[in-house]
Write a protein that holds these residues in place. Structure first.
Motif, PDB file in Angstrom:
ATOM      1  N   VAL A 271      52.742  42.203  39.276  1.00 41.15           N
ATOM      2  CA  VAL A 271      52.634  42.995  40.505  1.00 41.15           C
ATOM      3  C   VAL A 271      52.483  42.076  41.722  1.00 41.15           C
ATOM      4  CG1 VAL A 271      51.296  44.725  41.733  1.00 41.15           C
ATOM      5  CG2 VAL A 271      51.623  44.934  39.275  1.00 41.15           C
ATOM      6  N   GLY A 272      53.346  42.265  42.704  1.00 44.20           N
ATOM      7  CA  GLY A 272      53.317  41.452  43.911  1.00 44.20           C
ATOM      8  C   GLY A 272      54.225  40.245  43.846  1.00 44.20           C
ATOM      9  N   PHE A 273      54.879  40.031  42.691  1.00 44.19           N
ATOM     10  CA  PHE A 273      55.772  38.893  42.524  1.00 44.19           C
ATOM     11  C   PHE A 273      57.131  39.377  42.031  1.00 44.19           C
ATOM     12  CE2 PHE A 273      51.445  37.396  41.779  1.00 44.19           C
ATOM     13  CZ  PHE A 273      51.373  36.316  42.652  1.00 44.19           C
ATOM     14  N   GLN A 274      58.098  38.472  42.041  1.00 45.76           N
ATOM     15  CA  GLN A 274      59.383  38.728  41.416  1.00 45.76           C
ATOM     16  C   GLN A 274      59.394  38.086  40.036  1.00 45.76           C
ATOM     17  OE1 GLN A 274      62.373  37.252  44.146  1.00 45.76           O
ATOM     18  NE2 GLN A 274      62.358  39.148  45.344  1.00 45.76           N
ATOM     19  N   ALA A 275      60.293  38.553  39.178  1.00 46.01           N
ATOM     20  CA  ALA A 275      60.430  37.972  37.845  1.00 46.01           C
ATOM     21  C   ALA A 275      61.904  37.887  37.494  1.00 46.01           C
ATOM     22  CB  ALA A 275      59.678  38.799  36.809  1.00 46.01           C
ATOM     23  N   GLU A 276      62.319  36.733  37.000  1.00 49.12           N
ATOM     24  CA  GLU A 276      63.721  36.508  36.661  1.00 49.12           C
ATOM     25  C   GLU A 276      64.038  36.908  35.231  1.00 49.12           C
ATOM     26  OE1 GLU A 276      66.135  33.209  39.161  1.00 49.12           O
ATOM     27  OE2 GLU A 276      65.370  32.661  37.210  1.00 49.12           O
ATOM     28  N   ALA A 277      65.245  37.387  35.027  1.00 40.79           N
ATOM     29  CA  ALA A 277      65.783  37.603  33.684  1.00 40.79           C
ATOM     30  C   ALA A 277      66.400  36.295  33.198  1.00 40.79           C
ATOM     31  CB  ALA A 277      66.851  38.699  33.720  1.00 40.79           C
ATOM     32  N   TYR A 278      66.346  36.060  31.895  1.00 40.27           N
ATOM     33  CA  TYR A 278      66.931  34.812  31.398  1.00 40.27           C
ATOM     34  C   TYR A 278      68.450  34.869  31.504  1.00 40.27           C
ATOM     35  CZ  TYR A 278      67.838  37.125  26.840  1.00 40.27           C
ATOM     36  OH  TYR A 278      68.268  37.968  25.840  1.00 40.27           O
ATOM     37  N   GLN A 279      69.037  33.741  31.872  1.00 39.68           N
ATOM     38  CA  GLN A 279      70.486  33.602  32.015  1.00 39.68           C
ATOM     39  C   GLN A 279      71.054  32.582  31.036  1.00 39.68           C
ATOM     40  OE1 GLN A 279      70.786  32.866  36.433  1.00 39.68           O
ATOM     41  NE2 GLN A 279      68.686  33.603  36.194  1.00 39.68           N
ATOM     42  N   ILE A 280      70.178  31.758  30.460  1.00 40.26           N
ATOM     43  CA  ILE A 280      70.552  30.831  29.391  1.00 40.26           C
ATOM     44  C   ILE A 280      70.156  31.487  28.070  1.00 40.26           C
ATOM     45  CG2 ILE A 280      70.246  28.520  28.435  1.00 40.26           C
ATOM     46  CD1 ILE A 280      71.552  28.546  31.180  1.00 40.26           C
ATOM     47  N   SER A 281      71.102  31.655  27.152  1.00 39.92           N
ATOM     48  CA  SER A 281      70.829  32.368  25.912  1.00 39.92           C
ATOM     49  C   SER A 281      69.907  31.564  25.001  1.00 39.92           C
ATOM     50  CB  SER A 281      72.130  32.677  25.176  1.00 39.92           C
ATOM     51  OG  SER A 281      72.694  31.478  24.631  1.00 39.92           O
ATOM     52  N   LEU A 282      69.371  32.242  23.998  1.00 40.74           N
ATOM     53  CA  LEU A 282      68.497  31.591  23.017  1.00 40.74           C
ATOM     54  C   LEU A 282      69.234  30.456  22.315  1.00 40.74           C
ATOM     55  CD1 LEU A 282      65.798  31.633  21.423  1.00 40.74           C
ATOM     56  CD2 LEU A 282      66.881  33.259  19.858  1.00 40.74           C
ATOM     57  N   LYS A 283      70.498  30.674  21.978  1.00 43.99           N
ATOM     58  CA  LYS A 283      71.299  29.652  21.293  1.00 43.99           C
ATOM     59  C   LYS A 283      71.570  28.461  22.206  1.00 43.99           C
ATOM     60  CE  LYS A 283      75.634  29.106  18.699  1.00 43.99           C
ATOM     61  NZ  LYS A 283      76.848  29.811  18.200  1.00 43.99           N
ATOM     62  N   GLU A 284      71.946  28.735  23.456  1.00 51.11           N
ATOM     63  CA  GLU A 284      72.202  27.655  24.413  1.00 51.11           C
ATOM     64  C   GLU A 284      70.931  26.843  24.648  1.00 51.11           C
ATOM     65  OE1 GLU A 284      75.630  29.649  27.277  1.00 51.11           O
ATOM     66  OE2 GLU A 284      73.541  30.218  27.530  1.00 51.11           O
ATOM     67  N   GLY A 285      69.806  27.551  24.734  1.00 57.19           N
ATOM     68  CA  GLY A 285      68.536  26.862  24.939  1.00 57.19           C
ATOM     69  C   GLY A 285      68.185  25.943  23.785  1.00 57.19           C
ATOM     70  N   PHE A 286      68.506  26.378  22.550  1.00 59.88           N
ATOM     71  CA  PHE A 286      68.175  25.544  21.390  1.00 59.88           C
ATOM     72  C   PHE A 286      69.013  24.268  21.355  1.00 59.88           C
ATOM     73  CE2 PHE A 286      68.467  24.688  16.696  1.00 59.88           C
ATOM     74  CZ  PHE A 286      67.182  24.153  16.607  1.00 59.88           C
ATOM     75  N   ILE A 287      70.242  24.341  21.836  1.00 56.84           N
ATOM     76  CA  ILE A 287      71.076  23.130  21.933  1.00 56.84           C
ATOM     77  C   ILE A 287      70.391  22.109  22.843  1.00 56.84           C
ATOM     78  CG2 ILE A 287      73.277  22.227  22.777  1.00 56.84           C
ATOM     79  CD1 ILE A 287      74.561  24.871  21.926  1.00 56.84           C
ATOM     80  N   GLU A 288      69.871  22.593  23.973  1.00 50.83           N
ATOM     81  CA  GLU A 288      69.134  21.718  24.902  1.00 50.83           C
ATOM     82  C   GLU A 288      67.863  21.204  24.251  1.00 50.83           C
ATOM     83  OE1 GLU A 288      68.317  19.879  28.652  1.00 50.83           O
ATOM     84  OE2 GLU A 288      70.108  20.979  28.053  1.00 50.83           O
ATOM     85  N   ALA A 289      67.164  22.080  23.524  1.00 47.74           N
ATOM     86  CA  ALA A 289      65.907  21.680  22.872  1.00 47.74           C
ATOM     87  C   ALA A 289      66.153  20.597  21.839  1.00 47.74           C
ATOM     88  CB  ALA A 289      65.250  22.897  22.230  1.00 47.74           C
ATOM     89  N   LYS A 290      67.253  20.690  21.100  1.00 50.67           N
ATOM     90  CA  LYS A 290      67.555  19.679  20.082  1.00 50.67           C
ATOM     91  C   LYS A 290      67.787  18.317  20.716  1.00 50.67           C
ATOM     92  CE  LYS A 290      69.800  20.336  16.325  1.00 50.67           C
ATOM     93  NZ  LYS A 290      70.831  20.660  15.296  1.00 50.67           N
ATOM     94  N   GLN A 291      68.376  18.295  21.899  1.00 48.74           N
ATOM     95  CA  GLN A 291      68.559  17.018  22.591  1.00 48.74           C
ATOM     96  C   GLN A 291      67.209  16.401  22.936  1.00 48.74           C
ATOM     97  OE1 GLN A 291      71.097  17.802  25.967  1.00 48.74           O
ATOM     98  NE2 GLN A 291      72.877  18.273  24.722  1.00 48.74           N
TER      99      GLN A 291
END
Length: 388
Positions: A271-291
């Motif tokens: 409340v009182g703030f904005q919140a973003e929806a994710y735009q990087i998918s779970l799979k794309e994120g895991f590729i980055e995490a593995k690096q």
């Protein structure tokens, strides 16, 4: 499709939470007070406690969710939303799932976002207030010694700073790695040579002795952070965006978040703030995490080899016990106009760290270069005189 996590918020549960939070004292609309567990009334100053929840922050099985999401097509587009409190209509940007009504300040949540399979189940609440964020930015500006002097007299404006929760993935993994390589140990060798005067002298040099090695390392990687945002303040590589990266909250930049402070998601914190929806998918994120994880594994192998130098010939890493969380992290974001150009900055809503863009003074850079050249010239003259 069966929901792999029965406790995941359903569409009806999500939309039913789109409600205003009136002050128990005067009935005014409330906003979350950073650094507390209350909703602060801006009119009567009453503190309205956020109710305790029995929800827990749980790790979800990564393989299960990646399999379930293979056939899903999740989108989140710009949406026309209507306030349930005052009836006012406004456009909700494609990267947001929560904001406040422009007309009455009531919280608004996207209806289409509620259909996503993965929604934030945890967040780190704001600890830094808006005034503190402004002060942090002003102090940061004053510390930029290459910035124009006029800029330091320009920091009275906050540039319309706003609070936003940015989406992140966190990944946990166990790794077990077998390796082969070489360990290099330095030693000093004495040798004879002829100096510039034709005299025979004894000098020393450092040599490296290499030895073949093999071994294995294991490690638990806890809460590897990957930004799930493509906006300039949230991503390392904002694909499709012409906004400059602030070199702060991308997956390869900022590591100062304390994810041990996450709490179960409650709309009161938004409340009182904005919140973003994710735009990087779970799979794309895991590729980055593995690096990121693979980089850590290489460091562990080098430490296990020891010595003064290390060479890794082969490295085989096995992953197990893969889990993830979808969380929101707090940021204060803004921009300021100086000499006709816009510069963006971000303040970490948990720690107060500031990073961003700033103008550079051409004259200061010129004098810095001249000073460096003068020092180099002085060093050359000093060493040149000793060898004559």
């Amino acid at each position: 499709m069966e929901n792999p996590n029965p406790s995941q918020t359903t569409l009806d549960q999500m939309t039913s939470k789109v409600r205003a939070f009136p002050c128990v004292s005067c009935g005014a609309k409330l906003s979350f007070a950073p650094g507390s567990k209350t909703l602060k009334c801006p009119y009567c100053a009453a503190s309205n406690n956020i109710p305790e929840t029995d929800d827990t922050v749980e790790e979800l099985d990564l393989d299960t969710w990646l399999t379930q999401l293979e056939s899903a097509h999740e989108t989140h587009e710009q949406e026309q939303v209507k306030c349930n409190n005052c009836g006012g209509a406004q456009t909700l940007a494609a990267n947001l799932f929560a904001t406040s009504c422009t007309f009455c300040g009531s919280p608004i949540t996207s209806k289409s976002y509620a259909q996503r399979l993965i929604k934030p189940k945890a967040l780190v609440p704001f600890k830094v207030t808006q005034l503190q964020a402004q002060d942090k930015w002003r102090a940061w500006i004053k510390g930029l010694w290459l910035a124009p002097s006029a800029l330091k007299n320009f920091v009275q404006s906050d540039g319309g700073i706003k609070g936003i929760y940015v989406p992140y993935w966190t990944y946990d993994a166990n790794t077990y790695s077998n390796y082969t390589g070489q360990r290099g140990d330095d030693y000093t060798e004495r040798y004879e040579t002829t100096n510039s005067n034709g005299e025979r002298v004894t000098e020393t040099r450092t040599q490296t002795r290499w030895t073949g090695v093999a071994g294995n390392v294991s490690f638990f990687h806890d809460d590897v952070l990957v930004a799930a945002s493509k906006t300039a303040y949230g991503a390392a590589t904002p694909a499709g965006s012409n906004l400059p990266v602030l070199n702060m909250f991308g997956t390869s930049n900022l590591r100062t978040w304390n994810t041990k402070e996450v709490v179960p998601y409650q709309e009161e914190y938004i409340v009182g703030f904005q919140a973003e929806a994710y735009q990087i998918s779970l799979k794309e994120g895991f590729i980055e995490a593995k690096q990121i994880i693979n980089g850590k594994v290489q460091q562990l192998v080098q430490a296990d080899i020891g010595g003064d130098h290390q060479r890794i010939t082969s490295l085989d890493t096995q992953y197990s016990h893969l889990t993830f969380k979808h969380i929101l992290l707090p940021m204060w974001v803004s921009a300021y106009l100086f000499s006709g150009k816009t510069y963006r900055f971000v303040v970490n809503g948990q720690t107060g760290e500031v990073q961003g863009e700033s103008p550079k003074s051409g004259w200061k850079i010129f004098f810095l270069v001249m000073a460096i050249l003068a020092v180099l010239l002085l060093v050359m003259l000093m060493f040149g005189g000793k060898h004559r």
